[in-house]
Design a protein around this motif. Sequence first.
Motif, PDB file in Angstrom:
ATOM      1  N   MET A  92     -35.942  -7.580 -10.782  1.00  0.00           N
ATOM      2  CA  MET A  92     -34.971  -7.209 -11.973  1.00  0.00           C
ATOM      3  C   MET A  92     -33.698  -7.793 -11.817  1.00  0.00           C
ATOM      4  SD  MET A  92     -34.325  -3.245 -11.466  1.00  0.00           S
ATOM      5  CE  MET A  92     -32.879  -2.961 -12.463  1.00  0.00           C
ATOM      6  N   PHE A  93     -33.111  -7.765 -13.176  1.00  0.00           N
ATOM      7  CA  PHE A  93     -31.664  -8.312 -13.095  1.00  0.00           C
ATOM      8  C   PHE A  93     -30.980  -7.405 -14.277  1.00  0.00           C
ATOM      9  CE2 PHE A  93     -27.889 -10.618 -14.521  1.00  0.00           C
ATOM     10  CZ  PHE A  93     -27.452 -11.340 -13.381  1.00  0.00           C
ATOM     11  N   CYS A  94     -29.783  -6.759 -13.906  1.00  0.00           N
ATOM     12  CA  CYS A  94     -29.048  -6.015 -14.764  1.00  0.00           C
ATOM     13  C   CYS A  94     -27.809  -5.983 -14.280  1.00  0.00           C
ATOM     14  CB  CYS A  94     -29.899  -4.571 -14.892  1.00  0.00           C
ATOM     15  SG  CYS A  94     -28.959  -3.400 -15.981  1.00  0.00           S
ATOM     16  N   ASN A  95     -26.787  -6.269 -15.222  1.00  0.00           N
ATOM     17  CA  ASN A  95     -25.422  -6.091 -14.557  1.00  0.00           C
ATOM     18  C   ASN A  95     -24.504  -5.630 -15.857  1.00  0.00           C
ATOM     19  OD1 ASN A  95     -25.694  -8.096 -16.625  1.00  0.00           O
ATOM     20  ND2 ASN A  95     -24.479  -9.535 -15.486  1.00  0.00           N
ATOM     21  N   GLN A  96     -25.387  -4.677 -16.439  1.00  0.00           N
ATOM     22  CA  GLN A  96     -24.606  -4.118 -17.614  1.00  0.00           C
ATOM     23  C   GLN A  96     -23.634  -3.145 -17.288  1.00  0.00           C
ATOM     24  OE1 GLN A  96     -27.793  -2.701 -20.567  1.00  0.00           O
ATOM     25  NE2 GLN A  96     -27.938  -0.707 -19.604  1.00  0.00           N
ATOM     26  N   CYS A  97     -23.387  -2.544 -16.294  1.00  0.00           N
ATOM     27  CA  CYS A  97     -22.471  -1.413 -16.084  1.00  0.00           C
ATOM     28  C   CYS A  97     -21.468  -1.534 -15.005  1.00  0.00           C
ATOM     29  CB  CYS A  97     -23.165  -0.230 -16.092  1.00  0.00           C
ATOM     30  SG  CYS A  97     -23.648   0.427 -14.535  1.00  0.00           S
ATOM     31  N   GLU A  98     -20.572  -0.867 -14.653  1.00  0.00           N
ATOM     32  CA  GLU A  98     -19.761  -0.959 -13.740  1.00  0.00           C
ATOM     33  C   GLU A  98     -20.369  -1.106 -12.478  1.00  0.00           C
ATOM     34  OE1 GLU A  98     -16.869   0.416 -10.764  1.00  0.00           O
ATOM     35  OE2 GLU A  98     -18.388   1.409 -11.755  1.00  0.00           O
ATOM     36  N   GLN A  99     -21.328   0.009 -12.137  1.00  0.00           N
ATOM     37  CA  GLN A  99     -21.856   0.388 -10.818  1.00  0.00           C
ATOM     38  C   GLN A  99     -22.854  -0.660 -10.495  1.00  0.00           C
ATOM     39  OE1 GLN A  99     -23.282   4.271 -10.997  1.00  0.00           O
ATOM     40  NE2 GLN A  99     -24.969   3.959 -12.831  1.00  0.00           N
ATOM     41  N   THR A 100     -22.851  -1.716 -11.045  1.00  0.00           N
ATOM     42  CA  THR A 100     -23.818  -2.713 -10.938  1.00  0.00           C
ATOM     43  C   THR A 100     -23.651  -3.360  -9.239  1.00  0.00           C
ATOM     44  OG1 THR A 100     -24.766  -4.878 -11.452  1.00  0.00           O
ATOM     45  CG2 THR A 100     -22.403  -4.739 -11.365  1.00  0.00           C
ATOM     46  N   PHE A 101     -24.682  -3.371  -8.399  1.00  0.00           N
ATOM     47  CA  PHE A 101     -24.748  -3.751  -7.117  1.00  0.00           C
ATOM     48  C   PHE A 101     -23.910  -4.867  -6.852  1.00  0.00           C
ATOM     49  CE2 PHE A 101     -27.247  -5.270  -3.267  1.00  0.00           C
ATOM     50  CZ  PHE A 101     -26.918  -3.957  -2.273  1.00  0.00           C
ATOM     51  N   ALA A 137     -25.055  -7.687  -9.519  1.00  0.00           N
ATOM     52  CA  ALA A 137     -26.136  -7.180 -10.470  1.00  0.00           C
ATOM     53  C   ALA A 137     -26.981  -6.443  -9.728  1.00  0.00           C
ATOM     54  CB  ALA A 137     -26.826  -8.634 -11.230  1.00  0.00           C
ATOM     55  N   CYS A 138     -27.649  -5.667 -10.332  1.00  0.00           N
ATOM     56  CA  CYS A 138     -28.780  -4.869  -9.669  1.00  0.00           C
ATOM     57  C   CYS A 138     -30.007  -5.597  -9.586  1.00  0.00           C
ATOM     58  CB  CYS A 138     -28.859  -3.539 -10.429  1.00  0.00           C
ATOM     59  SG  CYS A 138     -27.375  -2.263 -10.184  1.00  0.00           S
ATOM     60  N   VAL A 139     -30.400  -6.210  -8.494  1.00  0.00           N
ATOM     61  CA  VAL A 139     -31.556  -7.239  -8.518  1.00  0.00           C
ATOM     62  C   VAL A 139     -32.735  -6.498  -7.779  1.00  0.00           C
ATOM     63  CG1 VAL A 139     -30.393  -9.150  -8.738  1.00  0.00           C
ATOM     64  CG2 VAL A 139     -30.845  -8.421  -6.677  1.00  0.00           C
ATOM     65  N   GLY A 160     -32.315   0.266  -9.375  1.00  0.00           N
ATOM     66  CA  GLY A 160     -30.820  -0.096  -9.539  1.00  0.00           C
ATOM     67  C   GLY A 160     -30.023   1.047  -9.169  1.00  0.00           C
ATOM     68  N   THR A 161     -28.776   0.748  -8.871  1.00  0.00           N
ATOM     69  CA  THR A 161     -27.741   2.030  -8.720  1.00  0.00           C
ATOM     70  C   THR A 161     -28.140   3.173  -9.469  1.00  0.00           C
ATOM     71  OG1 THR A 161     -26.322   0.347  -8.077  1.00  0.00           O
ATOM     72  CG2 THR A 161     -25.467   2.538  -8.241  1.00  0.00           C
ATOM     73  N   CYS A 162     -28.277   3.120 -10.705  1.00  0.00           N
ATOM     74  CA  CYS A 162     -28.509   4.209 -11.516  1.00  0.00           C
ATOM     75  C   CYS A 162     -29.766   4.767 -11.507  1.00  0.00           C
ATOM     76  CB  CYS A 162     -27.916   3.842 -13.049  1.00  0.00           C
ATOM     77  SG  CYS A 162     -29.397   2.604 -13.715  1.00  0.00           S
ATOM     78  N   GLY A 163     -30.841   4.342 -10.830  1.00  0.00           N
ATOM     79  CA  GLY A 163     -32.117   4.714 -10.926  1.00  0.00           C
ATOM     80  C   GLY A 163     -33.190   4.074 -11.612  1.00  0.00           C
ATOM     81  N   LYS A 164     -32.539   3.203 -12.592  1.00  0.00           N
ATOM     82  CA  LYS A 164     -33.388   2.300 -13.514  1.00  0.00           C
ATOM     83  C   LYS A 164     -34.328   1.530 -12.624  1.00  0.00           C
ATOM     84  CE  LYS A 164     -31.549  -0.804 -16.362  1.00  0.00           C
ATOM     85  NZ  LYS A 164     -30.955  -1.410 -17.585  1.00  0.00           N
ATOM     86  N   ASP A 165     -35.708   1.333 -12.845  1.00  0.00           N
ATOM     87  CA  ASP A 165     -36.519   0.520 -12.076  1.00  0.00           C
ATOM     88  C   ASP A 165     -36.921  -0.566 -12.951  1.00  0.00           C
ATOM     89  OD1 ASP A 165     -38.700   1.107 -13.721  1.00  0.00           O
ATOM     90  OD2 ASP A 165     -39.613   2.450 -12.374  1.00  0.00           O
ATOM     91  N   MET A 195     -28.723   1.799 -23.337  1.00  0.00           N
ATOM     92  CA  MET A 195     -27.482   1.885 -22.328  1.00  0.00           C
ATOM     93  C   MET A 195     -27.690   2.397 -21.177  1.00  0.00           C
ATOM     94  SD  MET A 195     -24.698   2.999 -25.396  1.00  0.00           S
ATOM     95  CE  MET A 195     -23.731   3.713 -24.176  1.00  0.00           C
ATOM     96  N   THR A 196     -26.859   2.403 -20.440  1.00  0.00           N
ATOM     97  CA  THR A 196     -26.872   3.010 -18.908  1.00  0.00           C
ATOM     98  C   THR A 196     -26.953   4.540 -18.903  1.00  0.00           C
ATOM     99  OG1 THR A 196     -25.473   1.097 -18.289  1.00  0.00           O
ATOM    100  CG2 THR A 196     -25.613   3.160 -16.692  1.00  0.00           C
ATOM    101  N   ASN A 197     -27.995   5.025 -18.293  1.00  0.00           N
ATOM    102  CA  ASN A 197     -28.217   6.585 -18.144  1.00  0.00           C
ATOM    103  C   ASN A 197     -28.392   6.954 -19.502  1.00  0.00           C
ATOM    104  OD1 ASN A 197     -27.430   6.101 -15.496  1.00  0.00           O
ATOM    105  ND2 ASN A 197     -25.613   7.074 -15.442  1.00  0.00           N
TER     106      ASN A 197
HETATM  107  S1  SF4 Z   1     -26.750   0.694 -12.215  1.00  0.00           S
HETATM  108 FE1  SF4 Z   1     -28.318   0.834 -13.755  1.00  0.00          FE
HETATM  109  S2  SF4 Z   1     -27.554   0.256 -15.657  1.00  0.00           S
HETATM  110 FE2  SF4 Z   1     -25.717  -0.491 -14.220  1.00  0.00          FE
HETATM  111  S3  SF4 Z   1     -26.239  -2.354 -13.401  1.00  0.00           S
HETATM  112 FE3  SF4 Z   1     -27.450  -1.464 -12.340  1.00  0.00          FE
HETATM  113  S4  SF4 Z   1     -29.391  -1.132 -13.058  1.00  0.00           S
HETATM  114 FE4  SF4 Z   1     -27.981  -1.927 -14.724  1.00  0.00          FE
END
Ligand code: SF4
Length: 430
Positions: free
Chosen positions: A1-10, A14-16, A20-25, A71-73
């Motif tokens: 996966m690739f997600c960079n849409q929020c501040e807590q991105t890895f 990006a959360c790859v 990801g950090t928020c728990g989204k798989d 959106m995030t969360n």
């Molecule tokens: S924390 Fe969640 S919403 Fe934020 S970049 Fe990572 S996967 Fe995406």
Amino acid sequence: MFCNQCEQTFHQTACVNSPGTCGKDQDIQSLQETLLYGLKGMAAYAHHARRLGKHDEEVSAFIEEALFATMTNVNFDLETLLGYCLQCGEMNLRVMQMLDAAHVETFGKPAPTMVTEGTRAGPGILVTGHDLLDLWQLLQQVEGTDIKVYTHGEMLPAHMYERFREHPNLAGHYGGAWQDQKKEFAAFPGPVVGTTNCVLIPPESYRGRLFTTNAVAVPGGTRLASGDFGPVIEAARTAEPCAEHVVRTSTVGFHRSVLLEQAPAIVEAVKAGKISRFFVIGGCDGAEKGRNYFTDYAQATPPDSFILTLGCGKFRIRDHDYGEHLDLPRLMDMGQCNDAYGAIAVALALAEAFDCGVNDLPLTLVISWFEQKAVAVLLTLLHLGVKGITLGPQPPAFVSPNVFKVLQERYDLRLTGSDATADLRVAVGT
Ligand code: SF4
Ligand code: SF4
């Protein structure tokens, strides 16, 4: 996966890794992206309809809610997000229906129409993309002059509408699908107008005579946002005129309204065993070698079947003589990609006539996809519960293996294989 849409991105990149950090798989990310891309495709169709005076408040409200769900969360639930994707398909059906009505109301009754392909002697303007209003406004502004206007790519179906058919300055069609435009635009001497997506960044050879409209803009091109095509007309006057070079004629215009007028005869012919199957082969086209699959598939269809095509996928299959059956051409061009609504309307009408479900009809869908409008159309077909669709030439990279498995289990979604003829045999059960 690739997600960079929020501040807590890895690592602030990006959360790859899933989750990801928020728990989204990766499956939730996959459905969010599918929803986002479906919304983009639907928004393009809705934009065309709005320009023609039609909009649907329920669709607009859905777009807001569905974007919010990405959106995030906000939403971590696979079934809810899959539901949003199917609802996107439902809303896209409304939008395509609305656009179909807007086209017919604005541009007149469609009819099968013979189109001259190539160029005629004299100054010419080439118009590509999907926005029929842009084409119409340009035609109005060149009326009474000797400037000839040609369609390119997905503009080809414009010729089927009454007002375009009758316009003296609409001279014909030039070229093929979007991926050939660099070669074809370089060879066309006059200005070129790109009205929508599927416009390529121009090389030096025609950069100075490429114009775009509204949301469309490319480096080196001139963007026109006011509906005033004066600069294009001026460019046509100063450019080298087109040569007399007619390549061929072809017939377009098998709009759903044309086919539905034939519905009683079609139903009788199917009941009498004179029509074995309908194939919908179309969608997008592209440059990859694997797209020959659709050419092979169309050419392997039995002689007592009909092929309905739409979108620029038609350019992949239309250079072959499929002959006629029951005094109708076996290959019938229904229109642009948004005219997928027409194929759906015909299928629903036939299902009603036979008192069966769409999946019980002798109907096979083989869809070539490229961009986000195709995602919206696919979601519409899934919303309607259509099973056994073959999709290709590549699986969408944003659909995770788990999500694809769910779509296979629930909708028998298939991917194009290496042997189109073998896939056709499987599809028709022989
Ligand atoms: S924390 Fe969640 S919403 Fe934020 S970049 Fe990572 S996967 Fe995406
Ligand atoms: S059918 Fe798809 S790929 Fe072809 S021009 Fe239209 S949007 Fe682009």
